[in-house]
Design a protein around this motif. Structure first.
Motif, PDB file in Angstrom:
ATOM      1  N   ASP A 119       0.853  -1.185   0.000  1.00  0.00           N
ATOM      2  CA  ASP A 119       0.000   0.000   0.000  1.00  0.00           C
ATOM      3  C   ASP A 119       0.893   1.240   0.000  1.00  0.00           C
ATOM      4  O   ASP A 119       1.669   1.450   0.921  1.00  0.00           O
ATOM      5  CB  ASP A 119      -0.896  -0.009   1.244  1.00  0.00           C
ATOM      6  CG  ASP A 119      -1.844   1.175   1.312  1.00  0.00           C
ATOM      7  OD1 ASP A 119      -1.762   2.063   0.446  1.00  0.00           O
ATOM      8  OD2 ASP A 119      -2.682   1.202   2.231  1.00  0.00           O
ATOM      9  N   HIS A 121       0.028   4.421   0.299  1.00  0.00           N
ATOM     10  CA  HIS A 121      -0.564   5.620   0.911  1.00  0.00           C
ATOM     11  C   HIS A 121      -0.097   5.817   2.357  1.00  0.00           C
ATOM     12  O   HIS A 121      -0.905   5.990   3.286  1.00  0.00           O
ATOM     13  CB  HIS A 121      -2.083   5.521   0.850  1.00  0.00           C
ATOM     14  CG  HIS A 121      -2.632   5.269  -0.519  1.00  0.00           C
ATOM     15  ND1 HIS A 121      -2.789   3.984  -1.029  1.00  0.00           N
ATOM     16  CD2 HIS A 121      -3.038   6.114  -1.489  1.00  0.00           C
ATOM     17  CE1 HIS A 121      -3.284   4.063  -2.263  1.00  0.00           C
ATOM     18  NE2 HIS A 121      -3.439   5.346  -2.557  1.00  0.00           N
ATOM     19  N   ALA A 185      -7.361   2.779   0.072  1.00  0.00           N
ATOM     20  CA  ALA A 185      -6.188   3.617   0.293  1.00  0.00           C
ATOM     21  C   ALA A 185      -5.872   3.854   1.758  1.00  0.00           C
ATOM     22  O   ALA A 185      -4.881   4.517   2.072  1.00  0.00           O
ATOM     23  CB  ALA A 185      -6.407   4.973  -0.390  1.00  0.00           C
ATOM     24  N   PRO A 256      -7.967  10.716   0.263  1.00  0.00           N
ATOM     25  CA  PRO A 256      -6.664  10.044   0.390  1.00  0.00           C
ATOM     26  C   PRO A 256      -5.475  10.976   0.210  1.00  0.00           C
ATOM     27  O   PRO A 256      -4.324  10.535   0.279  1.00  0.00           O
ATOM     28  CB  PRO A 256      -6.715   8.992  -0.724  1.00  0.00           C
ATOM     29  CG  PRO A 256      -7.594   9.603  -1.762  1.00  0.00           C
ATOM     30  CD  PRO A 256      -8.639  10.392  -1.015  1.00  0.00           C
TER      31      PRO A 256
END
Length: 281
Positions: A119, A121, A185, A256
């Motif tokens: 991920d 983010h 996210a 996000p």
């Protein structure tokens, strides 16, 4: 179709720019290029008035799909610092780094040293954001030592605000709650504060959920008493509007912070307000 940054393109740019390795300053300010809006905001928070921050990605662009142009590469050839997040957020960055002839360019992966499982983010966890800002601050100090005290002061101000933001999220008692999101996210945010996200789309948000997936999400929402679903912006709610109607609920925004024109602290405060509303606070 995604563009490919080739060595041929790099060679053409090199000719156009004279292959200069001299760091160009704008009005005596060091030029810092950033990869997308989150890194631009973090860098501006630290750089203040002492650096010229140029974001490569145009406003409103989908960062998971964007590719730099020849003009963007030329900009990097003239910059003093290039800051990107990493962890796969900028899929194009390795090819670009290989193509550059600017030997004086300080290249900074802001998420370096932050553990993750695919991920990208990372900045949605305020503690990770603090680490990224520290990495950016260190890079600016190295590139522009004359203004290092200024950069360190700005970082310390941001670090305190990030600690306060972290405390706000902890005090909201989000642990153990379920949320439905359009874009997967929010893994770092959820892990930090004990939330569980169930997503309609994957990490890049590039595919629409199938009817079977929508039915699964509706069933999950009913079983868990979920009345709100989260979209990432006001322009991308069509699919989730349908889901919200199906469960008799509504759509809220959980940003996000990929393309936002607001600053990080504003976005995270708005995200917290939306989470508290969705959970009945």
């Amino acid at each position: 179709m995604k563009k490919v940054i080739s060595f041929f393109l790099a060679a053409v740019i090199c000719i156009l720019s004279g292959c200069s390795s001299t760091v160009i300053k704008n009005n005596e300010k060091i030029m810092v290029c950033t990869s997308f809006s989150a890194m631009q905001d973090f860098t501006k928070q630290i750089a203040g008035d002492c650096a010229e921050v140029v974001n490569l990605m145009p406003p409103g662009t989908e960062p998971h799909e964007w590719e730099p142009s020849a003009g963007d590469i030329l900009m990097l050839e003239k910059a003093g610092v290039f800051i990107y997040s990493g962890h796969g957020m900028e899929h194009w960055v390795d090819k670009v780094k290989e193509s550059l002839s600017n030997k004086n360019l300080i290249i900074v992966e802001a998420a370096e040293g932050i553990s993750g499982g695919g991920d990208p983010h990372v900045w949605l966890d305020p503690i990770n954001a603090k680490k990224q800002m520290k990495t950016i601050s260190d890079a600016l100090c190295a590139a522009d030592s004359e203004n290092s005290e200024y950069y360190m002061h700005n970082y310390n101000v941001c670090a305190q605000k990030l600690d306060e933001l972290d405390t706000e999220y902890k005090n909201a008692d989000l642990s153990g709650k379920n949320i439905i999101v359009g874009h997967e996210a929010y893994g770092y945010l959820c892990k930090r504060y004990g939330l569980t996200q169930t997503a309609a789309e994957g990490l890049t948000g590039e595919s629409d959920p199938s009817p079977a997936k929508m039915a699964e999400l509706a069933s999950f929402a009913r079983q868990n008493g979920i009345r709100y679903v989260f979209a990432e912006n006001k322009e991308n709610t069509k699919t989730l509007d349908t889901l919200a109607r199906e469960i008799g609920g509504d759509v809220l925004i959980l940003d996000p912070f990929e393309t936002s024109e607001k600053d990080y602290f504003t976005v995270m405060e708005e995200n917290l307000s939306a989470l508290k509303k969705s959970l009945g606070d």
